[in-house]
Design a protein around this motif. Structure first.
Motif, PDB file in Angstrom:
ATOM      1  N   HIS A  12       0.815  -1.215   0.000  1.00 28.35           N
ATOM      2  CA  HIS A  12       0.000   0.000   0.000  1.00 28.35           C
ATOM      3  C   HIS A  12       0.854   1.273   0.000  1.00 28.35           C
ATOM      4  O   HIS A  12       2.046   1.235   0.258  1.00 28.35           O
ATOM      5  CB  HIS A  12      -0.914   0.022   1.227  1.00 28.35           C
ATOM      6  N   TYR A  53     -10.647   2.208   2.838  1.00 29.69           N
ATOM      7  CA  TYR A  53      -9.241   2.275   3.219  1.00 29.69           C
ATOM      8  C   TYR A  53      -9.064   1.873   4.678  1.00 29.69           C
ATOM      9  O   TYR A  53      -9.831   2.274   5.548  1.00 29.69           O
ATOM     10  CB  TYR A  53      -8.686   3.690   3.040  1.00 29.69           C
ATOM     11  N   HIS A  99      -6.425  -0.782  -5.103  1.00 32.12           N
ATOM     12  CA  HIS A  99      -7.635   0.018  -4.945  1.00 32.12           C
ATOM     13  C   HIS A  99      -7.506   1.381  -5.624  1.00 32.12           C
ATOM     14  O   HIS A  99      -6.404   1.953  -5.667  1.00 32.12           O
ATOM     15  CB  HIS A  99      -7.947   0.226  -3.467  1.00 32.12           C
TER      16      HIS A  99
END
Length: 122
Positions: free
Chosen positions: A61, A83, A96
């Motif tokens: 991430h 998130y 994402h």
């Protein structure tokens, strides 16, 4: 964007590097009055010498750190965006999409909330 060149060149995964470049370019275009800087080996943006938002990269991430006040203000929207987050940062999984509307709200909030701030951190 050249202030971030060394940081970006250190990201081995090309997709992750491109994603970070996309976010930085968007911020630079949307908020031309913010100053891009590297502090503590992390890319961030400041306004009149005070911290507005910062970023870091992990294997799974990108972390976005707008300080605790913004995290508290937008906690519901962070959850709605899907998130993961802590009190200090949110994690956007590489797979994402980036919620640029939420990012804009956080940056706008910090710019206004810290308009009279004379220190780097709140």
């Amino acid at each position: 964007m050249e202030v971030f060149e060394e940081f970006l060149s250190g990201i081995d995964d090309l997709q992750q590097r491109n994603r970070m470049e996309e976010v930085f370019a968007w911020i630079i275009k949307k908020f031309p009055n913010l100053t891009p800087v590297i502090k503590w080996n992390q890319p961030m943006f400041t306004d009149h010498g005070t911290y507005i938002i910062g970023f870091s990269v992990a294997k799974k991430h990108m972390s976005v750190a707008p300080e605790r006040a913004a995290m508290e203000r937008f906690s519901d929207e962070i959850v709605q965006a899907g998130y993961d987050h802590t009190k200090e940062l949110m994690r956007i999984q590489w797979k994402h999409p980036i919620d640029f509307i939420l990012l804009e709200k956080m940056i706008d909030f910090n710019i206004l909330d810290k308009a009279g701030c004379s220190t780097f951190w709140r």
